[in-house]
Write a protein that holds these residues in place. Structure first.
Motif, PDB file in Angstrom:
ATOM      1  N   ALA A 153      10.030  19.130  -1.229  1.00 32.68           N
ATOM      2  CA  ALA A 153       8.801  19.319  -0.455  1.00 32.68           C
ATOM      3  C   ALA A 153       7.722  18.338  -0.918  1.00 32.68           C
ATOM      4  CB  ALA A 153       8.310  20.758  -0.585  1.00 32.68           C
ATOM      5  N   ALA A 154       7.565  18.190  -2.255  1.00 33.96           N
ATOM      6  CA  ALA A 154       6.579  17.242  -2.792  1.00 33.96           C
ATOM      7  C   ALA A 154       6.969  15.812  -2.433  1.00 33.96           C
ATOM      8  CB  ALA A 154       6.466  17.404  -4.308  1.00 33.96           C
ATOM      9  N   ALA A 155       8.255  15.532  -2.464  1.00 39.80           N
ATOM     10  CA  ALA A 155       8.726  14.193  -2.100  1.00 39.80           C
ATOM     11  C   ALA A 155       8.354  13.871  -0.650  1.00 39.80           C
ATOM     12  CB  ALA A 155      10.236  14.095  -2.294  1.00 39.80           C
ATOM     13  N   ALA A 156       8.565  14.825   0.245  1.00 34.72           N
ATOM     14  CA  ALA A 156       8.242  14.601   1.663  1.00 34.72           C
ATOM     15  C   ALA A 156       6.747  14.382   1.850  1.00 34.72           C
ATOM     16  CB  ALA A 156       8.723  15.786   2.500  1.00 34.72           C
ATOM     17  N   ARG A 157       5.937  15.167   1.138  1.00 34.38           N
ATOM     18  CA  ARG A 157       4.471  14.999   1.254  1.00 34.38           C
ATOM     19  C   ARG A 157       4.047  13.606   0.783  1.00 34.38           C
ATOM     20  NH1 ARG A 157       4.503  20.328  -0.731  1.00 34.38           N
ATOM     21  NH2 ARG A 157       4.030  19.583  -2.843  1.00 34.38           N
ATOM     22  N   SER A 158       4.613  13.148  -0.325  1.00 33.36           N
ATOM     23  CA  SER A 158       4.249  11.825  -0.847  1.00 33.36           C
ATOM     24  C   SER A 158       4.689  10.723   0.110  1.00 33.36           C
ATOM     25  CB  SER A 158       4.887  11.616  -2.226  1.00 33.36           C
ATOM     26  OG  SER A 158       4.368  12.539  -3.165  1.00 33.36           O
ATOM     27  N   ALA A 159       5.870  10.860   0.686  1.00 30.34           N
ATOM     28  CA  ALA A 159       6.355   9.853   1.638  1.00 30.34           C
ATOM     29  C   ALA A 159       5.455   9.809   2.868  1.00 30.34           C
ATOM     30  CB  ALA A 159       7.797  10.157   2.029  1.00 30.34           C
ATOM     31  N   GLU A 160       5.080  10.976   3.361  1.00 31.08           N
ATOM     32  CA  GLU A 160       4.203  11.027   4.542  1.00 31.08           C
ATOM     33  C   GLU A 160       2.837  10.413   4.241  1.00 31.08           C
ATOM     34  OE1 GLU A 160       4.439  15.166   5.268  1.00 31.08           O
ATOM     35  OE2 GLU A 160       6.218  15.013   6.561  1.00 31.08           O
ATOM     36  N   GLN A 161       2.349  10.618   3.001  1.00 35.52           N
ATOM     37  CA  GLN A 161       1.084  10.002   2.607  1.00 35.52           C
ATOM     38  C   GLN A 161       1.221   8.473   2.600  1.00 35.52           C
ATOM     39  OE1 GLN A 161      -0.055  10.659  -1.462  1.00 35.52           O
ATOM     40  NE2 GLN A 161      -2.234  10.315  -1.054  1.00 35.52           N
ATOM     41  N   ALA A 162       2.357   7.982   2.100  1.00 32.65           N
ATOM     42  CA  ALA A 162       2.586   6.529   2.078  1.00 32.65           C
ATOM     43  C   ALA A 162       2.632   5.967   3.492  1.00 32.65           C
ATOM     44  CB  ALA A 162       3.896   6.238   1.339  1.00 32.65           C
ATOM     45  N   ILE A 163       3.225   6.719   4.419  1.00 33.89           N
ATOM     46  CA  ILE A 163       3.315   6.255   5.814  1.00 33.89           C
ATOM     47  C   ILE A 163       1.935   6.232   6.469  1.00 33.89           C
ATOM     48  CG2 ILE A 163       4.266   6.823   8.090  1.00 33.89           C
ATOM     49  CD1 ILE A 163       6.683   8.060   6.501  1.00 33.89           C
ATOM     50  N   ARG A 164       1.108   7.205   6.116  1.00 32.58           N
ATOM     51  CA  ARG A 164      -0.259   7.202   6.673  1.00 32.58           C
ATOM     52  C   ARG A 164      -1.040   5.985   6.186  1.00 32.58           C
ATOM     53  NH1 ARG A 164       0.212  12.839   5.898  1.00 32.58           N
ATOM     54  NH2 ARG A 164      -0.749  12.716   3.835  1.00 32.58           N
ATOM     55  N   VAL A 165      -0.836   5.614   4.920  1.00 34.39           N
ATOM     56  CA  VAL A 165      -1.541   4.462   4.363  1.00 34.39           C
ATOM     57  C   VAL A 165      -1.055   3.167   5.000  1.00 34.39           C
ATOM     58  CG1 VAL A 165      -1.914   3.127   2.244  1.00 34.39           C
ATOM     59  CG2 VAL A 165      -2.015   5.621   2.172  1.00 34.39           C
ATOM     60  N   ALA A 218       0.822  -1.215   0.000  1.00 36.58           N
ATOM     61  CA  ALA A 218       0.000   0.000   0.000  1.00 36.58           C
ATOM     62  C   ALA A 218       0.854   1.262   0.000  1.00 36.58           C
ATOM     63  CB  ALA A 218      -0.934  -0.012   1.218  1.00 36.58           C
ATOM     64  N   GLN A 219       2.097   1.167   0.478  1.00 33.03           N
ATOM     65  CA  GLN A 219       2.971   2.343   0.535  1.00 33.03           C
ATOM     66  C   GLN A 219       3.621   2.657  -0.812  1.00 33.03           C
ATOM     67  OE1 GLN A 219       6.962   1.660   2.502  1.00 33.03           O
ATOM     68  NE2 GLN A 219       6.122  -0.423   2.760  1.00 33.03           N
ATOM     69  N   LEU A 220       3.561   1.714  -1.775  1.00 31.01           N
ATOM     70  CA  LEU A 220       4.405   1.841  -2.953  1.00 31.01           C
ATOM     71  C   LEU A 220       4.001   2.984  -3.880  1.00 31.01           C
ATOM     72  CD1 LEU A 220       5.172  -1.869  -3.898  1.00 31.01           C
ATOM     73  CD2 LEU A 220       6.438  -0.283  -2.434  1.00 31.01           C
ATOM     74  N   THR A 221       2.705   3.286  -3.982  1.00 27.49           N
ATOM     75  CA  THR A 221       2.299   4.399  -4.853  1.00 27.49           C
ATOM     76  C   THR A 221       2.894   5.710  -4.337  1.00 27.49           C
ATOM     77  OG1 THR A 221       0.256   3.301  -5.513  1.00 27.49           O
ATOM     78  CG2 THR A 221       0.352   5.688  -5.791  1.00 27.49           C
ATOM     79  N   GLY A 222       2.724   5.977  -3.035  1.00 28.53           N
ATOM     80  CA  GLY A 222       3.309   7.193  -2.455  1.00 28.53           C
ATOM     81  C   GLY A 222       4.822   7.176  -2.522  1.00 28.53           C
ATOM     82  N   LEU A 223       5.404   5.983  -2.367  1.00 23.86           N
ATOM     83  CA  LEU A 223       6.857   5.866  -2.440  1.00 23.86           C
ATOM     84  C   LEU A 223       7.364   6.242  -3.832  1.00 23.86           C
ATOM     85  CD1 LEU A 223       9.642   4.896  -1.436  1.00 23.86           C
ATOM     86  CD2 LEU A 223       8.970   2.588  -2.122  1.00 23.86           C
ATOM     87  N   ARG A 224       6.701   5.722  -4.882  1.00 25.36           N
ATOM     88  CA  ARG A 224       7.154   6.045  -6.238  1.00 25.36           C
ATOM     89  C   ARG A 224       7.004   7.538  -6.523  1.00 25.36           C
ATOM     90  NH1 ARG A 224       3.770   1.379  -7.633  1.00 25.36           N
ATOM     91  NH2 ARG A 224       5.085  -0.474  -7.371  1.00 25.36           N
ATOM     92  N   ARG A 225       5.929   8.133  -6.033  1.00 22.76           N
ATOM     93  CA  ARG A 225       5.765   9.585  -6.205  1.00 22.76           C
ATOM     94  C   ARG A 225       6.877  10.342  -5.483  1.00 22.76           C
ATOM     95  NH1 ARG A 225      -0.709   9.362  -4.960  1.00 22.76           N
ATOM     96  NH2 ARG A 225      -1.373   8.706  -7.066  1.00 22.76           N
ATOM     97  N   CYS A 226       7.230   9.850  -4.314  1.00 17.01           N
ATOM     98  CA  CYS A 226       8.332  10.465  -3.559  1.00 17.01           C
ATOM     99  C   CYS A 226       9.631  10.387  -4.358  1.00 17.01           C
ATOM    100  CB  CYS A 226       8.495   9.776  -2.200  1.00 17.01           C
ATOM    101  SG  CYS A 226       9.917  10.321  -1.238  1.00 17.01           S
ATOM    102  N   GLU A 227       9.910   9.214  -4.916  1.00 23.30           N
ATOM    103  CA  GLU A 227      11.146   9.037  -5.672  1.00 23.30           C
ATOM    104  C   GLU A 227      11.161   9.899  -6.926  1.00 23.30           C
ATOM    105  OE1 GLU A 227      12.348   4.460  -4.500  1.00 23.30           O
ATOM    106  OE2 GLU A 227      10.942   4.791  -6.158  1.00 23.30           O
ATOM    107  N   ASN A 228      10.029   9.990  -7.611  1.00 21.79           N
ATOM    108  CA  ASN A 228       9.956  10.829  -8.810  1.00 21.79           C
ATOM    109  C   ASN A 228      10.173  12.300  -8.462  1.00 21.79           C
ATOM    110  OD1 ASN A 228       9.536   8.737 -10.632  1.00 21.79           O
ATOM    111  ND2 ASN A 228       7.311   8.806 -10.419  1.00 21.79           N
ATOM    112  N   ALA A 229       9.582  12.742  -7.336  1.00 18.31           N
ATOM    113  CA  ALA A 229       9.762  14.133  -6.912  1.00 18.31           C
ATOM    114  C   ALA A 229      11.224  14.400  -6.531  1.00 18.31           C
ATOM    115  CB  ALA A 229       8.838  14.446  -5.732  1.00 18.31           C
TER     116      ALA A 229
END
Length: 600
Positions: free
Chosen positions: A184-196, A166-177
């Motif tokens: 900043a966008a990378a951190a937001r995506s990572a935090e979203q993945a952690i919430r999921v 479930a974390q992988l979508t946010g993780l990939r967005r983090c890596e792309n950012a």
């Protein structure tokens, strides 16, 4: 065999990537991923390997049916068996980590599920991980599974894999950012993945990379690193981030312990071990750094980077002869050593300190020519020039006007020749360019005191930096100079006595102790007595009032406590006598008539 062919293609190491601030480019969003579930390993036990393979086969089948094919292509049992047969893999053997990575690289697999099975009584215990070939050392540990049958264990492991993904979508967005530099966008995506997925480890690794933005505090990075290590104590990326954060927070002892732990756990990695030794040198642990560098040379051979580490350790340990010999060798054989002016500075110093002045001068001249813009080397050159300094120093000041060390050198030369005004000017210019060094302030104060400008010295000392060991340096210096000035001042010079008292008060304000308070109390009584002597001579009320002010100061200091030294009783007795005389003087000189008797 396939494995040998794959070994040629494998990159030498992925570990250096851990030390970078951003992972490699992530896959595009929604691109189909290839998942490889490798045959699980088994702890020792009759028939357990077959059960371990039954568990991994079951995980593979279940994930193939549960994951949407458009998103994830799970390598089926049939396809995997064909690959293993082609690779001469025997069903009753265990596949190693290196073989897993080789196979995953050849297949271009994105996600890998690994596992280890053991048996406790009649219960199967499975430790599984979700890894990605892109960041092999950043793996997601899954909750330990316990089940009575291999099929039940497979079902639970498959469920944990689904939850962890479930974390992988946010993780990939983090890596792309991260790849685009948008931290900043990378951190937001990572935090979203952690919430999921609150147990997310890989997403937290990406968050650590995003928080290395130059503005996030080291305490925040430390907190995230600790969160990762609480979930996965073997996560190298978080271990390195934790050590760096502790170092940035000036928690040197903890940082040293963390770096040493990394060295012990990853002694087989030259890249990471070199990083650890460099950190130990930064943290002023040259003995440990030297021992580690020598151990690495035994393990990996006589590599230039390890010889450079030994050279730096010798320099910090002030083992000048060893540093000079090794520096001579590196100067000839190592282009990296020759290209770095910091190594040249250490090499010249080692030659000079070991007594080979001629070689130091020769190397110093060569270094100045090689690095004409390095002020440190020019300063060494000046120090080695000796009698030629009168010509070389002005040239150096013209070339490097903002280097405080050159200004201090000019001040020392002016002081040596008796030109105190130039010495004061040059020391002041040095402080203006670097206000962090306490010794510069003390040197300027000395010059003012020698020039009979105690008031200027007091002003300089009030601005001297006080941090760490500097506190004791400043306090001891000011206390000594205050006592020296007080002893030199006669009873007929209360103005100089007051300046001395202000120096003593400054010393006590830096770090108040019983002995400094006793000194201030005694000095204020001496100043009060001088004012009473003046009052006897001038009959002026103002002199008596000044004595009364000094007594009030003495009373305040005495009330704060003077300890139990031998002269404390004398100070108290002197205060009582002075208090009585001053009270009488106030009545006589400030309200008319009478005479003043000054206590002896």
């Amino acid at each position: 065999m396939l494995m040998k062919t794959l070994a040629v293609r494998l990159l030498p190491s992925v570990l250096p990537g851990l030390l970078w601030c951003a992972p490699a480019l992530a896959a595009q969003e929604f691109t189909q991923q290839l998942m490889l579930v490798v045959p699980f390993r088994a702890d020792s036990g009759p028939g357990l390997l077959e059960d371990a393979h039954r568990v991994s086969d079951g995980v593979r089948n279940r994930l193939g049916g549960l994951l949407p094919e458009r998103d994830v292509d799970v390598l089926s049992n049939a396809r995997l068996n064909a690959l293993l047969i082609k690779s001469s893999y025997r069903r009753n053997s265990q596949i190693s980590d290196i073989e897993t990575r080789l196979a995953a690289s050849e297949l271009r697999a994105d996600e890998i599920v690994l596992g280890r099975v053991q048996r406790e009584g009649r219960t199967f215990v499975v430790h599984a991980r979700l890894a990605r070939i892109r960041g092999w050392n950043m793996q997601q540990p899954l909750p330990v599974v316990r089940a009575s049958t291999a099929d039940a264990a497979a079902e639970q492991v498959a469920g944990e894999v689904l939850r962890a993904r479930a974390q992988l979508t946010g993780l990939r967005r983090c890596e792309n950012a991260l790849a685009k530099g948008d931290l900043a966008a990378a951190a937001r995506s990572a935090e979203q993945a952690i919430r999921v997925y609150p147990r997310a480890v890989i997403a937290r690794d990406c968050l650590i990379a995003a928080l290395r933005d130059g503005t996030t505090g080291a305490d925040s990075l430390l907190r995230v690193s600790d969160d990762v290590l609480a979930l996965d104590s073997t996560n190298t990326f978080a271990e390195v981030a934790r050590a760096q954060s502790l170092e940035a927070l000036k928690r040197s002892r903890d940082a040293v312990a963390q770096w040493n732990r990394l060295y012990t756990q990853h002694y087989d990695s030259l890249t990471l071990s070199v990083t650890v030794v460099e950190a130990l040198l930064r943290l002023q642990q040259p003995r440990t750094a030297l021992d580690d560098a020598r151990a690495l040379e035994k393990r990996f051979g006589d590599k230039p980077e390890l010889r450079r580490l030994r050279f730096r350790a010798f320099s910090q340990l002030q083992q000048h002869a060893q540093a000079a010999r090794l520096g001579d060798s590196l100067e000839v054989e190592d282009a990296t050593f020759r290209a770095d002016s910091a190594y040249m500075v250490r090499h010249v110093d080692a030659l000079r300190q070991s007594g080979d002045t001629l070689a130091a001068l020769e190397m110093g001249v060569r270094a100045v020519r090689r690095f004409p813009g390095d002020a440190r080397l020019y300063l060494q050159y000046l120090q080695l020039m000796g009698t030629e300094q009168a010509v070389a120093l002005p040239r150096g000041l013209a070339r490097f006007p903002d280097v405080p060390e050159l200004r201090l050198l000019a001040a020392r030369e002016a002081r040596r020749t008796g030109n105190r005004r130039v010495a004061i000017r040059e020391t002041g210019l040095a402080i203006a360019r670097d206000s962090s060094l306490t010794t510069q302030y003390l040197a300027l104060a000395d010059l003012y005191l020698e020039d009979n400008h105690a008031d200027s010295a007091l002003l300089v000392l009030r601005h001297a930096p006080r941090a760490g060991d500097q506190v004791e340096t400043v306090r001891s210096y000011v206390l000594a100079r205050g006592l020296q000035l007080l002893r030199a001042a006669a009873d007929t010079a209360p103005a100089r006595q007051r300046l001395a008292l202000q120096l003593l008060l400054l010393a006590d304000s830096v770090d108040s102790r019983e002995e400094s308070r006793a000194t201030v109390a005694a000095a204020s009584l001496q100043v009060a007595r001088s004012h009473l002597v003046d009052a006897f001579r001038t009959n002026a009320c103002t002199d008596v009032q000044q004595a009364d002010t000094m007594l009030a100061l003495s009373a305040q200091v005495i009330a704060r406590g003077l300890g139990s030294g031998g002269n404390i009783a004398e100070i108290s007795a002197a205060y009582d006598a002075m208090r009585k005389a001053t009270t009488e003087a106030l009545a006589v000189r400030c309200q008319g008539g009478g005479s003043v008797r000054v206590p002896s």
